[in-house]
Motif scaffolding. Structure first.
Motif, PDB file in Angstrom:
ATOM      1  N   UNK A  83       0.820  -1.209   0.000  1.00  0.00           N
ATOM      2  CA  UNK A  83       0.000   0.000   0.000  1.00  0.00           C
ATOM      3  C   UNK A  83       0.857   1.264   0.000  1.00  0.00           C
ATOM      4  N   UNK A  84       2.068   1.195   0.569  1.00  0.00           N
ATOM      5  CA  UNK A  84       2.949   2.370   0.598  1.00  0.00           C
ATOM      6  C   UNK A  84       3.598   2.641  -0.748  1.00  0.00           C
ATOM      7  N   UNK A 105       5.145   9.670   3.304  1.00  0.00           N
ATOM      8  CA  UNK A 105       5.854  10.553   4.225  1.00  0.00           C
ATOM      9  C   UNK A 105       7.147   9.909   4.721  1.00  0.00           C
ATOM     10  N   UNK A 106       7.993  10.719   5.366  1.00  0.00           N
ATOM     11  CA  UNK A 106       9.267  10.212   5.876  1.00  0.00           C
ATOM     12  C   UNK A 106       9.077   9.122   6.936  1.00  0.00           C
ATOM     13  N   UNK A 107       8.170   9.274   7.923  1.00  0.00           N
ATOM     14  CA  UNK A 107       7.976   8.172   8.882  1.00  0.00           C
ATOM     15  C   UNK A 107       7.551   6.865   8.225  1.00  0.00           C
ATOM     16  N   UNK A 111       9.699   3.260   8.289  1.00  0.00           N
ATOM     17  CA  UNK A 111       9.132   1.974   8.705  1.00  0.00           C
ATOM     18  C   UNK A 111       9.221   0.935   7.588  1.00  0.00           C
ATOM     19  N   UNK A 112       9.064   1.373   6.354  1.00  0.00           N
ATOM     20  CA  UNK A 112       8.984   0.431   5.240  1.00  0.00           C
ATOM     21  C   UNK A 112      10.314  -0.268   4.954  1.00  0.00           C
ATOM     22  N   UNK A 145       7.462  15.172   0.470  1.00  0.00           N
ATOM     23  CA  UNK A 145       6.432  14.138   0.520  1.00  0.00           C
ATOM     24  C   UNK A 145       5.758  13.954  -0.832  1.00  0.00           C
ATOM     25  N   UNK A 146       5.555  15.042  -1.562  1.00  0.00           N
ATOM     26  CA  UNK A 146       4.858  14.947  -2.838  1.00  0.00           C
ATOM     27  C   UNK A 146       5.716  14.533  -4.006  1.00  0.00           C
ATOM     28  N   UNK A 147       7.006  14.239  -3.769  1.00  0.00           N
ATOM     29  CA  UNK A 147       7.921  13.917  -4.866  1.00  0.00           C
ATOM     30  C   UNK A 147       8.197  12.418  -4.926  1.00  0.00           C
ATOM     31  N   UNK A 148       8.406  11.920  -6.116  1.00  0.00           N
ATOM     32  CA  UNK A 148       8.856  10.543  -6.321  1.00  0.00           C
ATOM     33  C   UNK A 148      10.380  10.569  -6.339  1.00  0.00           C
ATOM     34  N   UNK A 149      11.013  10.011  -5.309  1.00  0.00           N
ATOM     35  CA  UNK A 149      12.443  10.215  -5.144  1.00  0.00           C
ATOM     36  C   UNK A 149      13.123   9.002  -4.525  1.00  0.00           C
ATOM     37  N   UNK A 150      14.442   8.950  -4.722  1.00  0.00           N
ATOM     38  CA  UNK A 150      15.284   7.972  -4.049  1.00  0.00           C
ATOM     39  C   UNK A 150      15.660   8.496  -2.678  1.00  0.00           C
ATOM     40  N   UNK A 151      15.800   7.583  -1.723  1.00  0.00           N
ATOM     41  CA  UNK A 151      16.137   7.989  -0.368  1.00  0.00           C
ATOM     42  C   UNK A 151      17.015   6.914   0.272  1.00  0.00           C
TER      43      UNK A 151
END
Length: 392
Positions: A83-84, A105-107, A111-112, A145-151
């Motif tokens: 779902x994430x 979101x970052x939290x 968790x993921x 939060x609204x961006x599709x990004x690598x982290x």
């Protein structure tokens, strides 16, 4: 040690009295039934009981009712991760690089990371091991939060400090793709430095406004409170000197004049998107979606900045000394916005051209229609009129 299905129970409170069973499941069982498909499957498979009995999803609950759901821990974890909409792009012991979808979101990302690794391990072993609550990992770089990004995520604060040290040393590079207002000049960008921006510091900066395609906003000086901004975010004083920008394409826009698609390499910061947004604003071509500095596009109002972290180059923490490079394609939304604005511009230009041609045809149409006018009882176009009547 295997862990089979178990029962999760919730008691209906006064605030949910009269609610339908399916709505109660959506609100109170989100941790085990993450998406509506899971709720539908649980109801069809008779895994949902109200006071120990099967019932319809439209059953109206009363205060004190006991709702129980039989769940498979592995399936519940897989469903919540799915779902994430996050994806592992690189992993080594204690370090992962995730690709997150817009809206996560970052939290949720923190968790993921361990949840994804637990799912992969469980799939390989065929069962989910008995374990304590999943402990979130720590994000190294910050993303919108609204961006599709690598982290980048690490499992301990010690590794976070080590990675932050390497970021400060310029060993970690972030590739950022963005859509900006205006026509970005490649030669001007190549010559721009932090010092040159400070020396220029005009009293106004060109940004799109509400009633003009390209206009000037007075009393908003370039590099305004730059030193305070750098200190607050703990950036190097010469942070703009660690940005390399390449203009990919420039398109016309009927709304803001021009749009530019750029690719930038940002280093020495854990918040590359923030640095790039400030930098592009300072040179007069703010990123689309930074509503405080630029006129929003008609079809992209309040949808966040049009940028994404599409690449990361970093040293491995596994002790091999090798450099790791992770990259993804630029989000299709960025290209779609440029193409849509170019299409609207062409349509508007074509419509204006057609109206101009009609005007020219009407202006140059023959005016010698005396015979037709005489037959119809109306004066010819070249006859002088006085008070609506032909002159004597």
């Amino acid at each position: 040690m295997s862990r089979g299905p178990h029962v999760v129970e919730r008691t209906v409170g006064e605030q949910h009295a009269g609610a339908k069973l399916r709505n109660f499941l959506v609100q109170e069982f989100r941790d085990v039934l993450a998406i509506r498909a899971d709720i539908i499957a649980a109801l069809r498979q008779k895994h949902v009981l109200v006071n120990g009995k099967h019932t319809l999803d439209s059953h109206l609950l009363q205060t004190g009712d006991c709702v129980s759901v039989t769940v498979d821990p592995l399936q519940a974890l897989k469903s919540r991760v799915r779902a994430l909409d996050v994806e592992v792009r690189y992993s080594e012991p204690g370090v992962v690089v995730l690709l997150k979808a817009p809206g996560v979101s970052q939290p949720e990302v923190e968790w993921s990371a361990p949840a994804l690794l637990a799912v992969e391990k469980a799939i390989a072993a065929g069962y989910l091991e008995e374990c304590a609550e999943i402990q979130p990992w720590v994000c190294v770089n910050k993303v919108d939060k609204g961006a599709r990004s690598l982290i980048i995520l690490v499992d301990t604060e010690e590794k976070q400090r080590e990675m932050a040290h390497r970021v400060a040393a310029g060993q970690v590079l972030f590739q950022v793709c963005a859509v900006c207002h205006g026509s970005v000049d490649q030669r001007a960008v190549d010559k721009t430095t932090t010092q040159s921006l400070k020396q220029a510091a005009p009293d106004s900066v060109e940004v799109p406004q509400q009633n003009q395609a390209e206009a000037q906003i007075e009393n908003e000086p370039c590099m305004f409170e730059y030193d305070a901004w750098v200190m607050y975010n703990r950036f190097p004083a010469d942070i703009f000197d660690h940005i390399e920008t390449r203009v990919v394409k420039t398109t016309r826009s009927s709304t803001v004049g021009h749009l530019s698609l750029i690719e930038s390499t940002v280093s020495r910061t854990t918040h590359p998107s923030l640095v790039l947004r400030r930098y592009m604003y300072e040179i007069g071509t703010p990123v689309v979606g930074t509503q405080n500095h630029a006129r929003p596009l008609p079809n992209h109002r309040d949808k966040g900045a049009l940028l994404a972290i599409t690449g990361i180059t970093m040293p491995s923490l596994a002790g091999s000394g090798n450099s790791v490079s992770v990259s993804v394609e630029a989000p299709s939304k960025l290209l779609a916005v440029c193409e849509r604005e170019a299409k609207f511009y062409d349509q508007r230009k074509q419509k204006a051209q057609q109206e101009l041609e009609k005007y020219e045809e009407a202006r140059t149409a023959p005016t010698d229609c005396s015979e037709d006018s005489a037959a119809n009882g109306t004066p010819a176009a070249d006859v002088e009129l006085v008070d609506g009547m032909p002159a004597a």
